[in-house]
Design a protein around this motif. Structure first.
Motif, PDB file in Angstrom:
ATOM      1  N   THR A 132     -11.689   3.689  10.142  1.00 38.63           N
ATOM      2  CA  THR A 132     -12.199   2.767  11.159  1.00 38.63           C
ATOM      3  C   THR A 132     -12.168   3.436  12.526  1.00 38.63           C
ATOM      4  OG1 THR A 132     -11.362   0.862   9.921  1.00 38.63           O
ATOM      5  CG2 THR A 132     -11.912   0.504  12.240  1.00 38.63           C
ATOM      6  N   THR A 133     -13.271   3.320  13.258  1.00 35.83           N
ATOM      7  CA  THR A 133     -13.336   3.818  14.636  1.00 35.83           C
ATOM      8  C   THR A 133     -14.032   2.781  15.501  1.00 35.83           C
ATOM      9  OG1 THR A 133     -13.398   6.151  14.001  1.00 35.83           O
ATOM     10  CG2 THR A 133     -14.259   5.596  16.166  1.00 35.83           C
ATOM     11  N   THR A 134     -13.428   2.447  16.625  1.00 37.67           N
ATOM     12  CA  THR A 134     -14.005   1.487  17.561  1.00 37.67           C
ATOM     13  C   THR A 134     -13.898   2.029  18.985  1.00 37.67           C
ATOM     14  OG1 THR A 134     -13.364  -0.361  16.125  1.00 37.67           O
ATOM     15  CG2 THR A 134     -13.949  -0.889  18.403  1.00 37.67           C
ATOM     16  N   ASN A 137     -14.576   8.439  19.502  1.00 33.82           N
ATOM     17  CA  ASN A 137     -15.111   9.472  18.637  1.00 33.82           C
ATOM     18  C   ASN A 137     -14.026   9.911  17.664  1.00 33.82           C
ATOM     19  OD1 ASN A 137     -17.556   9.518  20.171  1.00 33.82           O
ATOM     20  ND2 ASN A 137     -16.569  10.860  21.655  1.00 33.82           N
ATOM     21  N   CYS A 154     -17.491   1.747  11.852  1.00 32.23           N
ATOM     22  CA  CYS A 154     -17.593   2.358  13.173  1.00 32.23           C
ATOM     23  C   CYS A 154     -18.381   1.432  14.082  1.00 32.23           C
ATOM     24  CB  CYS A 154     -18.263   3.729  13.081  1.00 32.23           C
ATOM     25  SG  CYS A 154     -18.248   4.664  14.634  1.00 32.23           S
ATOM     26  N   MET A 159     -18.733   9.009  14.653  1.00 30.19           N
ATOM     27  CA  MET A 159     -17.820   9.433  13.605  1.00 30.19           C
ATOM     28  C   MET A 159     -18.473  10.502  12.732  1.00 30.19           C
ATOM     29  SD  MET A 159     -16.056   7.134  10.551  1.00 30.19           S
ATOM     30  CE  MET A 159     -15.020   6.155  11.636  1.00 30.19           C
ATOM     31  N   ILE A 179     -21.622  -0.096  10.154  1.00 33.10           N
ATOM     32  CA  ILE A 179     -21.839   0.674  11.381  1.00 33.10           C
ATOM     33  C   ILE A 179     -22.662  -0.139  12.371  1.00 33.10           C
ATOM     34  CG2 ILE A 179     -22.589   2.897  12.306  1.00 33.10           C
ATOM     35  CD1 ILE A 179     -20.514   3.115  10.056  1.00 33.10           C
ATOM     36  N   SER A 182     -23.590   2.817  16.860  1.00 32.48           N
ATOM     37  CA  SER A 182     -22.828   4.051  16.683  1.00 32.48           C
ATOM     38  C   SER A 182     -23.708   5.146  16.101  1.00 32.48           C
ATOM     39  CB  SER A 182     -21.619   3.815  15.764  1.00 32.48           C
ATOM     40  OG  SER A 182     -20.763   2.818  16.271  1.00 32.48           O
ATOM     41  N   ILE A 184     -23.208   8.161  13.109  1.00 37.34           N
ATOM     42  CA  ILE A 184     -22.313   8.621  12.060  1.00 37.34           C
ATOM     43  C   ILE A 184     -22.971   9.750  11.287  1.00 37.34           C
ATOM     44  CG2 ILE A 184     -23.144   6.846  10.450  1.00 37.34           C
ATOM     45  CD1 ILE A 184     -20.270   6.852   9.261  1.00 37.34           C
TER      46      ILE A 184
END
Length: 235
Positions: A132-134, A137, A154, A159, A179, A182, A184
């Motif tokens: 998980t990315t919020t 980067n 994301c 990501m 997603i 974002s 990716i």
């Protein structure tokens, strides 16, 4: 899936009727472009609602508001204020609410295997992972010796996920993407067969290098990609 086809069928038929009525001067001067945009954004709205995509729903409403800003008397709110509001609301709701989505089984995946995977709320083990990315980067590496599934989320970030050191022993795996706003990039062994069933409203995709499937493994790519770009980089 049947319900989805019925909804889109009704929308398209309604669009055809409106188009004919517009050309017959029966809709008080409503332009053909307005009818086309109405059908387009209405279809996107219902598709996003069916998939529980928050950005898709809010931006569909925002674009419809822009199309009908004059009749609604909200010209002062369009286009940028309403788009900005949709963006901020999407960001806030995406952080608060993460709907669990269901998908039909495809090809050789059984219904139970899909149910087991999508009931996963967190990392089970090194073979079933979640990234998980919020608002940031990140670079992730999958080094599982028996890779089975990955859930990648994301929101408002970028990501990169490397699968080139992962091994699929059971010849099949699932990569599920959620997603929004974002970028990716997935680095995938060129010998894998990738079956893409992702939904991509207002999104783009590109491919780097050519895949060279050797029959060793099949990966099902699923999920929602909204207002984003996905890159498949075969290594």
């Amino acid at each position: 899936m049947k319900r989805k086809r019925i909804i889109f069928g009704i929308i398209l038929i309604a669009g055809a009727v409106l188009l004919l009525l517009g050309n017959m001067q029966l809709l008080n001067g409503i332009r053909v472009s307005t009818i086309i945009f109405t059908v387009l954004f209405a279809a996107t709205f219902f598709e996003s609602l069916f998939r529980r995509s928050i950005p898709g729903v809010l931006f569909s409403i925002a674009f419809l508001a822009i199309v009908y800003s004059k009749p609604l008397g909200i010209e002062s709110l369009t286009p940028w204020p309403v788009l900005g509001a949709a963006f901020l609301a999407s960001a806030g709701l995406s952080l608060i609410y993460h709907p669990k989505r269901r998908y039909q089984a495809h090809n050789e995946w059984s219904a139970k295997e899909w149910e087991d995977f999508y009931d996963t709320d967190d990392i089970i083990d090194e073979n079933n992972i979640k990234f998980t990315t919020t608002f940031g980067n990140s670079i992730k590496y999958v080094t599982s010796a028996n890779f089975k599934s990955a859930q990648i989320e994301c929101n408002f970030g970028n990501m990169k996920v490397y699968f080139d050191n992962a091994v699929i022993l059971e010849q099949k795996a699932v990569i599920h993407l959620d997603i929004s706003f974002s970028g990716i990039e997935l680095f995938i062994p060129k010998g894998w067969t990738v079956i893409d069933h992702t939904e991509r409203p207002f999104s783009g995709s590109r491919q780097i290098n050519e895949s060279q499937p050797d029959g060793s493994a099949t990966v099902l790519l699923t999920g929602d990609i909204s207002f984003s770009e996905i890159t498949l980089n075969y290594t």
